[in-house]
Design an enzyme around this catalytic site. Structure first.
Site, PDB file in Angstrom:
ATOM      1  N   SER A 129       1.873  97.634  37.636  1.00  0.00           N
ATOM      2  CA  SER A 129       2.209  96.219  37.992  1.00  0.00           C
ATOM      3  C   SER A 129       3.412  95.745  36.858  1.00  0.00           C
ATOM      4  O   SER A 129       3.263  96.205  35.740  1.00  0.00           O
ATOM      5  CB  SER A 129       0.908  95.431  37.512  1.00  0.00           C
ATOM      6  OG  SER A 129       1.233  94.074  37.415  1.00  0.00           O
ATOM      7  N   TYR A 153      -6.475  93.020  33.036  1.00  0.00           N
ATOM      8  CA  TYR A 153      -5.948  93.636  34.249  1.00  0.00           C
ATOM      9  C   TYR A 153      -4.592  94.396  34.158  1.00  0.00           C
ATOM     10  O   TYR A 153      -4.443  95.654  34.178  1.00  0.00           O
ATOM     11  CB  TYR A 153      -5.636  92.524  35.284  1.00  0.00           C
ATOM     12  CG  TYR A 153      -4.703  93.179  36.291  1.00  0.00           C
ATOM     13  CD1 TYR A 153      -5.244  94.320  37.269  1.00  0.00           C
ATOM     14  CD2 TYR A 153      -3.469  92.627  36.420  1.00  0.00           C
ATOM     15  CE1 TYR A 153      -4.379  94.775  38.341  1.00  0.00           C
ATOM     16  CE2 TYR A 153      -2.470  93.398  37.290  1.00  0.00           C
ATOM     17  CZ  TYR A 153      -3.010  94.191  38.119  1.00  0.00           C
ATOM     18  OH  TYR A 153      -2.062  94.818  39.138  1.00  0.00           O
ATOM     19  N   LYS A 157      -3.413  98.718  33.803  1.00  0.00           N
ATOM     20  CA  LYS A 157      -2.209  99.201  34.472  1.00  0.00           C
ATOM     21  C   LYS A 157      -1.389 100.093  33.335  1.00  0.00           C
ATOM     22  O   LYS A 157      -1.014 101.386  33.628  1.00  0.00           O
ATOM     23  CB  LYS A 157      -1.634  98.392  35.086  1.00  0.00           C
ATOM     24  CG  LYS A 157      -2.065  97.774  36.411  1.00  0.00           C
ATOM     25  CD  LYS A 157      -2.235  98.865  37.339  1.00  0.00           C
ATOM     26  CE  LYS A 157      -2.931  98.261  38.742  1.00  0.00           C
ATOM     27  NZ  LYS A 157      -3.241  99.208  39.547  1.00  0.00           N
TER      28      LYS A 157
END
Length: 346
Positions: A129, A153, A157
């Site tokens: 991401s 989040y 990643k």
């Protein structure tokens, strides 16, 4: 809008797509099928949808289930690569439920990598991401830019990229991390699309506000951008999916077996910065219906955003975007209007 790029020689290939019943994974599977690549899908259907894998090679289960992954490789010993698109992706939810996000996006991913390497598969495409980047002074980034993941989040990643790079140094594994920017749209053939009727991302919230006749709130209006709103790089999901196909086809050119490196990173975006206000204006042009808009404070986990310089992916994959922001909005609206009742379970 037609596909403008010349298609090279199609090589027969079978790939395992983890998370292939989700928005990105299912669209990648469609692009593979259209290109002569056979997808084998594993998904636990927690957020993925069963109808997205209908008539496809599908195994329902968890990516951490070693026995299941072993069975998939036993059934399909010709799997040449893995596309890892299984993850939870809602930023505000990751702020309130960090343990769930680390469990699903990190702990289970460690198990999948272990199962894949045990079965001798050496090519791995990881869905990363752009949220891991620290914005540059001009809000542009490339693959060498500083990283500063600011939500749980995004940190999941970043952690997984470090894990994968370490694994390439220890095991017979080559990894390309594909750092996605902001996917919008749907499969232009309307086979699959966003699986949430009320997604948290910008376009989903615009569609929800339009459908409900509610005011849309631009969250965060004091960023140091040209109009105060955040800036994003919106990429049509079909362009994103085509990039995966090219990465699969050219994997051994990008990362040759026995080469100097077994790990690489590619940014996948349009290369164009669009502010939230500009995106809302584009949305209003496409729908040609009145939408009330107001300013609101930032949400937990919100960041100013960035957009990518696309030189590396263009050179490595001979790839560029075919679709515009307006195309993405139009396809999303078509998908939403056709499938809203189905997505709501009505």
């Amino acid at each position: 809008m037609g596909h403008k790029h010349a298609v090279g020689r199609v090589l027969p290939m079978k790939v395992l797509i983890a998370g292939g019943a989700g928005f990105i994974g299912s669209t990648v599977a469609s692009a593979c099928l259209d290109s002569g690549i056979t997808p084998v899908i594993v998904d636990n259907l927690v957020t993925g949808r069963a109808e997205y894998v209908r008539d496809r090679l599908f195994y329902e289960g968890d990516i951490a289930d070693g026995a299941l992954i072993d069975r998939i490789f036993a059934d399909h010993p010709d799997i040449a690569a893995v596309v890892h698109a299984a993850a939870l992706i809602v930023v505000p939810e990751s702020v309130s439920e960090p343990l769930r996000y680390y469990r699903e996006n990190v702990a289970k991913s460690l198990e999948l990598i272990s199962h894949v390497t045990r079965n001798g598969c050496q090519r791995y495409l990881f869905s990363s991401s752009a949220s891991i980047y620290a914005p540059g002074a001009d809000f542009t980034v490339d693959e060498t830019s500083a990283l500063r993941p600011e939500s749980p989040y995004a940190r999941t990643k970043a952690v997984m990229e470090w894990v994968l790079e370490d694994c390439t140094n220890a095991y017979d594994l080559r990894v390309i991390s594909l750092r996605y920017f902001n996917p919008i749209g749907a499969d232009p053939k309307m086979r699959t699309g966003p699986q949430h009727p009320q997604p948290s991302h910008l376009l989903g919230r615009l569609i929800s506000a339009l459908d409900a006749g509610e005011e849309f709130h631009i969250t965060g209006t004091d960023w140091p951008t040209r109009d105060g709103s955040g800036i994003r790089d919106f990429i049509h999901v079909w362009d994103l999916a085509r990039a995966h196909v090219e990465a699969l086809r050219r994997f051994d050119e990008v990362l040759p077996a026995g080469g100097a490196s077994s790990y690489d990173v590619l940014n996948l975006g349009s290369g164009t910065g669009t502010t939230v206000r500009e995106f809302v204006a584009a949305f209003q042009r496409v729908v040609d219906r009145p939408l009330r808009v107001s300013d609101a404070p930032s949400r937990p986990g919100d960041v100013v955003g960035s957009y990518t310089r696309t030189d590396k992916a263009a050179a490595a994959l001979d790839w560029s975007c075919d679709y515009t922001v307006e195309d993405g909005i139009r396809h999303s609206l078509e998908w939403s209007s056709t499938h809203r009742r189905q997505l709501l379970g009505e």
